[in-house]
Design a protein around this motif. Structure first.
Motif, PDB file in Angstrom:
ATOM      1  N   LEU A 125       0.833  -1.213   0.000  1.00 11.76           N
ATOM      2  CA  LEU A 125       0.000   0.000   0.000  1.00 11.76           C
ATOM      3  C   LEU A 125       0.865   1.260   0.000  1.00 11.76           C
ATOM      4  O   LEU A 125       0.597   2.208  -0.756  1.00 11.76           O
ATOM      5  N   ILE A 126       1.897   1.268   0.826  1.00  8.06           N
ATOM      6  CA  ILE A 126       2.761   2.456   0.887  1.00  8.06           C
ATOM      7  C   ILE A 126       3.487   2.637  -0.442  1.00  8.06           C
ATOM      8  O   ILE A 126       3.564   3.756  -0.983  1.00  8.06           O
ATOM      9  N   SER A 127       4.016   1.552  -0.999  1.00  6.44           N
ATOM     10  CA  SER A 127       4.755   1.694  -2.261  1.00  6.44           C
ATOM     11  C   SER A 127       3.819   2.088  -3.402  1.00  6.44           C
ATOM     12  O   SER A 127       4.195   2.928  -4.245  1.00  6.44           O
ATOM     13  N   SER A 128       2.594   1.555  -3.423  1.00  7.68           N
ATOM     14  CA  SER A 128       1.675   1.968  -4.493  1.00  7.68           C
ATOM     15  C   SER A 128       1.243   3.415  -4.287  1.00  7.68           C
ATOM     16  O   SER A 128       1.073   4.169  -5.254  1.00  7.68           O
ATOM     17  N   GLY A 129       1.105   3.845  -3.017  1.00  6.84           N
ATOM     18  CA  GLY A 129       0.776   5.254  -2.747  1.00  6.84           C
ATOM     19  C   GLY A 129       1.896   6.165  -3.210  1.00  6.84           C
ATOM     20  O   GLY A 129       1.653   7.212  -3.826  1.00  6.84           O
ATOM     21  N   TRP A 130       3.140   5.788  -2.916  1.00  5.03           N
ATOM     22  CA  TRP A 130       4.269   6.605  -3.353  1.00  5.03           C
ATOM     23  C   TRP A 130       4.406   6.584  -4.872  1.00  5.03           C
ATOM     24  O   TRP A 130       4.784   7.601  -5.471  1.00  5.03           O
ATOM     25  N   LYS A 131       4.088   5.474  -5.505  1.00  2.00           N
ATOM     26  CA  LYS A 131       4.126   5.431  -6.982  1.00  2.00           C
ATOM     27  C   LYS A 131       3.096   6.395  -7.545  1.00  2.00           C
ATOM     28  O   LYS A 131       3.372   7.115  -8.526  1.00  2.00           O
ATOM     29  N   SER A 132       1.930   6.419  -6.911  1.00  2.00           N
ATOM     30  CA  SER A 132       0.884   7.326  -7.369  1.00  2.00           C
ATOM     31  C   SER A 132       1.329   8.773  -7.194  1.00  2.00           C
ATOM     32  O   SER A 132       1.155   9.615  -8.094  1.00  2.00           O
ATOM     33  N   VAL A 133       1.931   9.078  -6.033  1.00  2.00           N
ATOM     34  CA  VAL A 133       2.436  10.440  -5.799  1.00  2.00           C
ATOM     35  C   VAL A 133       3.544  10.753  -6.798  1.00  2.00           C
ATOM     36  O   VAL A 133       3.598  11.861  -7.363  1.00  2.00           O
ATOM     37  N   ASP A 134       4.417   9.780  -7.054  1.00  2.00           N
ATOM     38  CA  ASP A 134       5.514   9.983  -7.991  1.00  2.00           C
ATOM     39  C   ASP A 134       4.976  10.240  -9.392  1.00  2.00           C
ATOM     40  O   ASP A 134       5.480  11.137 -10.107  1.00  2.00           O
ATOM     41  N   GLU A 135       3.956   9.492  -9.790  1.00  2.00           N
ATOM     42  CA  GLU A 135       3.376   9.697 -11.127  1.00  2.00           C
ATOM     43  C   GLU A 135       2.728  11.078 -11.234  1.00  2.00           C
ATOM     44  O   GLU A 135       2.848  11.768 -12.266  1.00  2.00           O
ATOM     45  N   ARG A 136       2.020  11.518 -10.204  1.00  2.00           N
ATOM     46  CA  ARG A 136       1.383  12.842 -10.223  1.00  2.00           C
ATOM     47  C   ARG A 136       2.449  13.938 -10.291  1.00  2.00           C
ATOM     48  O   ARG A 136       2.309  14.913 -11.043  1.00  2.00           O
ATOM     49  N   LEU A 137       3.505  13.778  -9.486  1.00  2.00           N
ATOM     50  CA  LEU A 137       4.579  14.772  -9.523  1.00  2.00           C
ATOM     51  C   LEU A 137       5.256  14.788 -10.899  1.00  2.00           C
ATOM     52  O   LEU A 137       5.621  15.851 -11.429  1.00  2.00           O
ATOM     53  N   ALA A 138       5.432  13.611 -11.485  1.00  2.00           N
ATOM     54  CA  ALA A 138       6.026  13.540 -12.826  1.00  2.00           C
ATOM     55  C   ALA A 138       5.119  14.244 -13.834  1.00  2.00           C
ATOM     56  O   ALA A 138       5.603  14.942 -14.749  1.00  2.00           O
ATOM     57  N   GLY A 139       3.812  14.089 -13.667  1.00  2.00           N
ATOM     58  CA  GLY A 139       2.873  14.796 -14.573  1.00  2.00           C
ATOM     59  C   GLY A 139       2.981  16.295 -14.420  1.00  2.00           C
ATOM     60  O   GLY A 139       2.952  17.045 -15.415  1.00  2.00           O
ATOM     61  N   PHE A 140       3.097  16.786 -13.190  1.00  2.00           N
ATOM     62  CA  PHE A 140       3.268  18.221 -12.965  1.00  2.00           C
ATOM     63  C   PHE A 140       4.580  18.710 -13.579  1.00  2.00           C
ATOM     64  O   PHE A 140       4.642  19.780 -14.195  1.00  2.00           O
ATOM     65  N   GLU A 141       5.647  17.931 -13.406  1.00  2.00           N
ATOM     66  CA  GLU A 141       6.927  18.319 -13.964  1.00  2.00           C
ATOM     67  C   GLU A 141       6.860  18.392 -15.486  1.00  2.00           C
ATOM     68  O   GLU A 141       7.400  19.320 -16.113  1.00  2.00           O
ATOM     69  N   ARG A 142       6.195  17.447 -16.115  1.00  2.00           N
ATOM     70  CA  ARG A 142       6.055  17.477 -17.582  1.00  2.00           C
ATOM     71  C   ARG A 142       5.255  18.693 -18.028  1.00  2.00           C
ATOM     72  O   ARG A 142       5.597  19.360 -19.005  1.00  2.00           O
ATOM     73  N   ALA A 143       4.215  18.947 -17.282  1.00  2.00           N
ATOM     74  CA  ALA A 143       3.380  20.097 -17.657  1.00  2.00           C
ATOM     75  C   ALA A 143       4.176  21.388 -17.529  1.00  2.00           C
ATOM     76  O   ALA A 143       4.055  22.296 -18.362  1.00  2.00           O
ATOM     77  N   LEU A 144       4.984  21.503 -16.511  1.00  2.00           N
ATOM     78  CA  LEU A 144       5.786  22.702 -16.332  1.00  2.00           C
ATOM     79  C   LEU A 144       6.870  22.802 -17.407  1.00  2.00           C
ATOM     80  O   LEU A 144       7.198  23.872 -17.891  1.00  2.00           O
ATOM     81  N   GLN A 145       7.433  21.677 -17.762  1.00  2.00           N
ATOM     82  CA  GLN A 145       8.474  21.686 -18.778  1.00  2.00           C
ATOM     83  C   GLN A 145       7.883  21.962 -20.168  1.00  2.00           C
ATOM     84  O   GLN A 145       8.555  22.526 -21.013  1.00  2.00           O
ATOM     85  N   ASN A 146       6.672  21.591 -20.417  1.00  2.00           N
ATOM     86  CA  ASN A 146       6.047  21.791 -21.723  1.00  2.00           C
ATOM     87  C   ASN A 146       5.516  23.223 -21.877  1.00  2.00           C
ATOM     88  O   ASN A 146       4.949  23.560 -22.895  1.00  2.00           O
ATOM     89  N   GLY A 147       5.708  24.008 -20.946  1.00  2.00           N
ATOM     90  CA  GLY A 147       5.312  25.403 -21.075  1.00  2.00           C
ATOM     91  C   GLY A 147       3.945  25.662 -20.498  1.00  2.00           C
ATOM     92  O   GLY A 147       3.469  26.778 -20.516  1.00  2.00           O
ATOM     93  N   GLY A 148       3.334  24.725 -20.069  1.00  2.00           N
ATOM     94  CA  GLY A 148       2.025  24.978 -19.467  1.00  2.00           C
ATOM     95  C   GLY A 148       2.235  25.509 -18.075  1.00  2.00           C
ATOM     96  O   GLY A 148       2.987  24.948 -17.296  1.00  2.00           O
TER      97      GLY A 148
END
Length: 156
Positions: free
Chosen positions: A120-143
């Protein structure tokens, strides 16, 4: 030859000596009484020897029987106590085995719970990691991020 002068002996002294000899003779047992006493003593010694032989023949068996009876009487309660202790020990062993089995099952359950918690903890952290990665991509893409003005609330 010279001798010492002595007083002449009287018949009275001789009578007294004879009287003493008669008294001593009267106190003596006669031969028949001595023989009878010896015969009785021999018979009693023979009876005593016979009784001793009988005791010698039967005493070991009697002692052995008495010892066996006594030991049997004393050992019987000890045997019962040992049987009771054996039963209690078997019951204790069964209970300890049951407790050991319960502890092993509890340990396996805790390990399973820990594995689930780790998942549960590792899947929660994976989910947080994926969301943070999405934010990072959005910021890098100029959004950029949308900023909304905050309105002040007035109470009134």
């Amino acid at each position: 030859m010279r001798t010492l002068p002595l007083a002449p002996m009287t018949d009275d002294a001789i009578d007294r000596a004879r009287e003493r000899l008669r008294g001593a003779a009267e106190g003596r047992p006669d031969a028949a009484a001595v023989d009878a006493a010896l015969e009785r003593a021999r018979a009693q010694v023979e009876e005593l020897a016979q009784a001793a032989a009988e005791i010698q023949a039967t005493l070991p068996a009697r002692i052995e029987g008495a010892l066996q009876d006594g030991l049997r009487e004393q050992v019987r309660p000890v045997g019962r106590n040992l049987a009771e202790i054996r039963g209690l020990m078997n019951q204790l062993i069964r209970r300890l085995e049951r407790v050991e089995g319960d502890l092993l099952a509890e340990r396996h359950a805790r390990v399973d719970d820990l594995a689930l918690l780790v998942d549960l903890i590792s899947s929660g952290w994976k989910s947080v990691d994926e969301r943070l990665a999405g934010f990072e991509r959005a910021l890098q893409n100029g959004g950029g991020a949308v900023v909304y003005p905050m309105e002040e609330r007035r109470t009134g």
